[in-house]
Design a protein around this motif. Structure first.
Motif, PDB file in Angstrom:
ATOM      1  N   LEU A 228       0.273   5.820  -1.330  1.00  0.00           N
ATOM      2  CA  LEU A 228       1.861   5.710  -0.737  1.00  0.00           C
ATOM      3  C   LEU A 228       2.299   4.419  -1.469  1.00  0.00           C
ATOM      4  N   PHE A 229       1.692   3.548  -2.117  1.00  0.00           N
ATOM      5  CA  PHE A 229       2.003   2.445  -2.823  1.00  0.00           C
ATOM      6  C   PHE A 229       2.823   3.083  -3.999  1.00  0.00           C
ATOM      7  N   ASN A 230       1.974   3.892  -4.810  1.00  0.00           N
ATOM      8  CA  ASN A 230       2.493   4.594  -5.999  1.00  0.00           C
ATOM      9  C   ASN A 230       3.838   5.066  -5.672  1.00  0.00           C
ATOM     10  N   ALA A 231       3.574   6.141  -4.731  1.00  0.00           N
ATOM     11  CA  ALA A 231       4.851   6.676  -4.283  1.00  0.00           C
ATOM     12  C   ALA A 231       6.136   5.970  -4.105  1.00  0.00           C
ATOM     13  N   LEU A 232       5.853   4.907  -3.363  1.00  0.00           N
ATOM     14  CA  LEU A 232       7.100   3.911  -3.117  1.00  0.00           C
ATOM     15  C   LEU A 232       7.739   3.281  -4.112  1.00  0.00           C
ATOM     16  N   ILE A 233       6.701   2.795  -5.256  1.00  0.00           N
ATOM     17  CA  ILE A 233       7.222   2.290  -6.453  1.00  0.00           C
ATOM     18  C   ILE A 233       7.679   3.265  -7.554  1.00  0.00           C
ATOM     19  N   GLU A 234       7.059   4.362  -7.386  1.00  0.00           N
ATOM     20  CA  GLU A 234       7.464   5.532  -8.395  1.00  0.00           C
ATOM     21  C   GLU A 234       6.519   5.240  -9.675  1.00  0.00           C
ATOM     22  N   ASP A 235       5.208   4.790  -9.504  1.00  0.00           N
ATOM     23  CA  ASP A 235       4.632   4.606 -10.776  1.00  0.00           C
ATOM     24  C   ASP A 235       3.128   4.691 -10.254  1.00  0.00           C
ATOM     25  N   GLU A 236       2.250   4.910 -11.342  1.00  0.00           N
ATOM     26  CA  GLU A 236       1.047   4.910 -11.087  1.00  0.00           C
ATOM     27  C   GLU A 236       0.377   3.375 -11.097  1.00  0.00           C
ATOM     28  N   ALA A 237       0.558   2.515 -10.527  1.00  0.00           N
ATOM     29  CA  ALA A 237       0.152   1.168 -10.631  1.00  0.00           C
ATOM     30  C   ALA A 237      -1.056   0.849  -9.993  1.00  0.00           C
ATOM     31  N   ALA A 238      -1.249   1.862  -8.969  1.00  0.00           N
ATOM     32  CA  ALA A 238      -2.212   1.299  -8.159  1.00  0.00           C
ATOM     33  C   ALA A 238      -3.676   2.580  -8.691  1.00  0.00           C
ATOM     34  N   ILE A 239      -4.916   1.939  -8.732  1.00  0.00           N
ATOM     35  CA  ILE A 239      -5.749   3.034  -8.979  1.00  0.00           C
ATOM     36  C   ILE A 239      -6.269   3.816  -7.504  1.00  0.00           C
ATOM     37  N   THR A 240      -6.039   5.089  -7.506  1.00  0.00           N
ATOM     38  CA  THR A 240      -6.530   5.783  -6.276  1.00  0.00           C
ATOM     39  C   THR A 240      -8.029   6.525  -6.484  1.00  0.00           C
ATOM     40  N   ALA A 241      -8.708   6.470  -5.568  1.00  0.00           N
ATOM     41  CA  ALA A 241     -10.003   7.205  -5.653  1.00  0.00           C
ATOM     42  C   ALA A 241     -10.499   7.371  -4.181  1.00  0.00           C
ATOM     43  N   PRO A 242     -11.411   8.403  -3.751  1.00  0.00           N
ATOM     44  CA  PRO A 242     -11.934   8.786  -2.712  1.00  0.00           C
ATOM     45  C   PRO A 242     -13.182   7.636  -2.208  1.00  0.00           C
ATOM     46  N   THR A 243     -13.561   7.004  -3.347  1.00  0.00           N
ATOM     47  CA  THR A 243     -14.676   5.828  -2.929  1.00  0.00           C
ATOM     48  C   THR A 243     -13.970   4.715  -2.208  1.00  0.00           C
ATOM     49  N   PRO A 244     -14.605   4.264  -0.910  1.00  0.00           N
ATOM     50  CA  PRO A 244     -14.080   3.151  -0.263  1.00  0.00           C
ATOM     51  C   PRO A 244     -14.116   1.745  -1.107  1.00  0.00           C
ATOM     52  N   GLY A 245     -13.161   1.133  -0.764  1.00  0.00           N
ATOM     53  CA  GLY A 245     -13.189  -0.331  -1.287  1.00  0.00           C
ATOM     54  C   GLY A 245     -12.704  -0.254  -2.670  1.00  0.00           C
ATOM     55  N   THR A 246     -11.925   0.584  -3.225  1.00  0.00           N
ATOM     56  CA  THR A 246     -11.593   1.014  -4.553  1.00  0.00           C
ATOM     57  C   THR A 246     -10.447  -0.402  -4.705  1.00  0.00           C
ATOM     58  N   THR A 247      -9.472  -0.677  -4.093  1.00  0.00           N
ATOM     59  CA  THR A 247      -8.689  -1.663  -4.079  1.00  0.00           C
ATOM     60  C   THR A 247      -9.427  -2.938  -3.400  1.00  0.00           C
ATOM     61  N   ARG A 248      -9.428  -3.868  -4.615  1.00  0.00           N
ATOM     62  CA  ARG A 248     -10.128  -5.091  -4.270  1.00  0.00           C
ATOM     63  C   ARG A 248      -9.205  -6.447  -4.235  1.00  0.00           C
ATOM     64  N   ASP A 249      -7.988  -6.267  -4.662  1.00  0.00           N
ATOM     65  CA  ASP A 249      -7.296  -7.361  -4.898  1.00  0.00           C
ATOM     66  C   ASP A 249      -5.603  -7.007  -4.392  1.00  0.00           C
ATOM     67  N   LEU A 250      -4.887  -8.097  -4.235  1.00  0.00           N
ATOM     68  CA  LEU A 250      -3.218  -7.494  -3.908  1.00  0.00           C
ATOM     69  C   LEU A 250      -2.615  -7.061  -5.257  1.00  0.00           C
ATOM     70  N   LEU A 251      -1.940  -6.087  -5.009  1.00  0.00           N
ATOM     71  CA  LEU A 251      -1.305  -5.568  -6.302  1.00  0.00           C
ATOM     72  C   LEU A 251       0.312  -5.521  -5.862  1.00  0.00           C
ATOM     73  N   GLU A 252       1.050  -6.145  -6.367  1.00  0.00           N
ATOM     74  CA  GLU A 252       2.302  -6.459  -5.971  1.00  0.00           C
ATOM     75  C   GLU A 252       3.501  -5.749  -7.080  1.00  0.00           C
ATOM     76  N   ARG A 253       4.305  -5.326  -6.612  1.00  0.00           N
ATOM     77  CA  ARG A 253       5.451  -4.551  -7.635  1.00  0.00           C
ATOM     78  C   ARG A 253       6.945  -4.758  -6.807  1.00  0.00           C
ATOM     79  N   PRO A 254       7.815  -5.476  -7.792  1.00  0.00           N
ATOM     80  CA  PRO A 254       8.955  -5.510  -7.202  1.00  0.00           C
ATOM     81  C   PRO A 254       9.861  -4.320  -7.599  1.00  0.00           C
ATOM     82  N   VAL A 255      10.489  -3.766  -6.712  1.00  0.00           N
ATOM     83  CA  VAL A 255      11.491  -2.630  -6.706  1.00  0.00           C
ATOM     84  C   VAL A 255      12.736  -2.530  -6.005  1.00  0.00           C
ATOM     85  N   ALA A 256      13.859  -2.154  -6.523  1.00  0.00           N
ATOM     86  CA  ALA A 256      15.234  -2.133  -5.939  1.00  0.00           C
ATOM     87  C   ALA A 256      15.146  -0.592  -5.486  1.00  0.00           C
ATOM     88  N   ILE A 257      15.741  -0.440  -4.230  1.00  0.00           N
ATOM     89  CA  ILE A 257      15.806   0.977  -3.494  1.00  0.00           C
ATOM     90  C   ILE A 257      17.533   0.644  -2.880  1.00  0.00           C
TER      91      ILE A 257
END
Length: 420
Positions: A228-257
């Motif tokens: 959902l994060f990638n869809a909101l910012i319209e970029d593949e910034a976050a790694i997505t995978a079925p493995t639990p715990g893939t995201t380990r840290d905060l990932l921030e992106r500024p976007v104007a909508i």
């Protein structure tokens, strides 16, 4: 005071590079470079030469004698060809003059403040204007940079002086019958003044507008946050995978909508049981991020999210729905994404300062609270009232910089780039 210079336009290479020189030696420096002092405020074509008579560039120059300049000092502007070598050679030549040095970040604006060309509230607005990336940010910053808040503070200060004059009359002439005590209208005026300040304190602050409306995505592992994060910012910034715990840290992106600034934050999946110390650290950071959120999108089990979080069906295409879902979306197919973005924009507009309105910074808000506290008093002792009115006036003076600390000024002007 030393004479300073800096490149005040964009980084080279560029079509034109503007180098600004400000200070008592600006005229002498320009004369040495050009061979004569051009007519004030008239663009003049000239050949620039260093002190060894070597040609540096063929440029347009401007001579702007103070105090009617941006900094309140004598200013020279050199409009050069925008190549890196040209700019570098001119900077070397400028540094060769005694009493001339390269400017520090924000030093031109700081001199404008010191010399009374702008006040502190205008300088804060100018810093926001330089950083503005959306129309809302630009319009709010223009209001402060243009002096709208400063003029309002001056009006408040004048009202305080009028109230103080009434108190001083009682203190100085209290033994005379016509000024033996404060009139009933005095307390009414103070109460009306305090009510007006309360209305201003209820306004949205400028920081969420400056930093972006903060939207934090939260939920357990594999809830679909990163997708959902990638869809909101319209970029593949976050790694997505079925493995639990893939995201380990905060990932921030500024976007104007739709012209509204947002900062979207992807977080580690929230769960209590984990043997991975790195994942546990990520979970702690995720929980801290929730405390700083303007709105939380909860992708976990219904009712288990933080209070006031938006329940989100992030995998609506799989047919699993929450009864209280604020939005049903599928980041994979794009269904519902536009509706979610529109809801976020509408919510943010309600909580952010309106375009063109005066918005207070946290610093200004705190000082206005100090002024309100001083005006919220009981009793009729004129000595105490006089001191409280003085404290309120001091708070107003600190908003515009009539009374400021060097530490606070260093922090403010450090936000500016070199050359501004």
């Amino acid at each position: 005071m030393e004479t300073i210079f800096a490149l005040s336009s964009g980084a080279p290479p560029a079509g034109i590079a503007v180098v600004r020189v400000s200070g008592p030696e600006a005229g002498a420096v320009l004369t040495a470079l050009v061979g004569l002092l051009p007519q004030p405020r008239r663009a003049t074509a000239a050949v620039l030469r260093d002190q060894a008579a070597e040609e540096l560039d063929r440029a347009l120059v401007l001579w702007l004698p103070g105090p009617g300049t941006a900094t309140g000092e004598d200013v020279a502007e050199l409009h050069l060809h925008g190549g890196r070598a040209v700019v570098a050679s001119v900077e070397v030549a400028l540094q060769s003059f005694p009493g001339v040095r390269k400017a520090e970040a924000g030093e031109f604006t700081r001199r404008a403040f010191i010399n009374g060309r702008i006040d502190l509230a205008q300088a804060e607005g100018l810093a926001d204007l330089l950083a503005a990336e959306t129309e809302l940010q630009r319009r709010a910053a223009l209001a402060s940079a243009g002096g709208a808040l400063s003029r309002q503070v001056d009006r408040w200060r004048d009202r305080l002086l009028g109230l103080s004059a009434q108190v001083e009359a009682v203190l100085d002439f209290g033994d005379e019958d016509d000024v033996s005590e404060l009139p009933p209208s005095f307390q009414e005026s103070v109460s009306a003044f305090a009510a007006e300040l309360q209305e201003w304190l209820a306004r949205p602050l400028v920081e969420p507008l400056r930093e972006g409306f903060r939207v934090v995505l939260a939920g357990p592992p594999n809830a679909g946050k990163s997708t959902l994060f990638n869809a909101l910012i319209e970029d593949e910034a976050a790694i997505t995978a079925p493995t639990p715990g893939t995201t380990r840290d905060l990932l921030e992106r500024p976007v104007a909508i739709d012209g509204v600034p947002f900062t979207f934050v992807d977080t580690a999946g929230l769960r209590d049981a984990s043997s991975d110390p790195i994942e546990l650290q990520g979970i702690d950071r995720a929980r801290n991020a929730l405390l700083r959120a303007d709105v939380i999108l909860w992708l976990g089990p219904e009712g288990e999210g933080p209070q006031d979080a938006w329940e989100i069906d992030a995998k609506a295409d799989l047919g699993v729905h929450k009864s209280s879902a604020r939005a049903q979306v599928s980041a994979a197919t794009g269904d519902g994404m536009r509706e979610l973005k529109c809801a976020l924009v509408s919510h943010a507009r309600e909580l952010l300062p309106a375009g063109g309105s005066i918005a207070l910074t946290r610093r200004q808000h705190a000082l206005l609270e100090d002024a309100l506290s001083a005006l919220t008093f009981s009793g009729s002792d004129p000595l105490i009232i006089a001191e409280l009115l003085r404290l309120a006036r001091t708070a107003f003076d600190r908003i515009t910089g009539r009374a400021s600390t060097e530490h606070m000024l260093d922090a403010l002007f450090g936000r500016f780039c070199i050359g501004k």
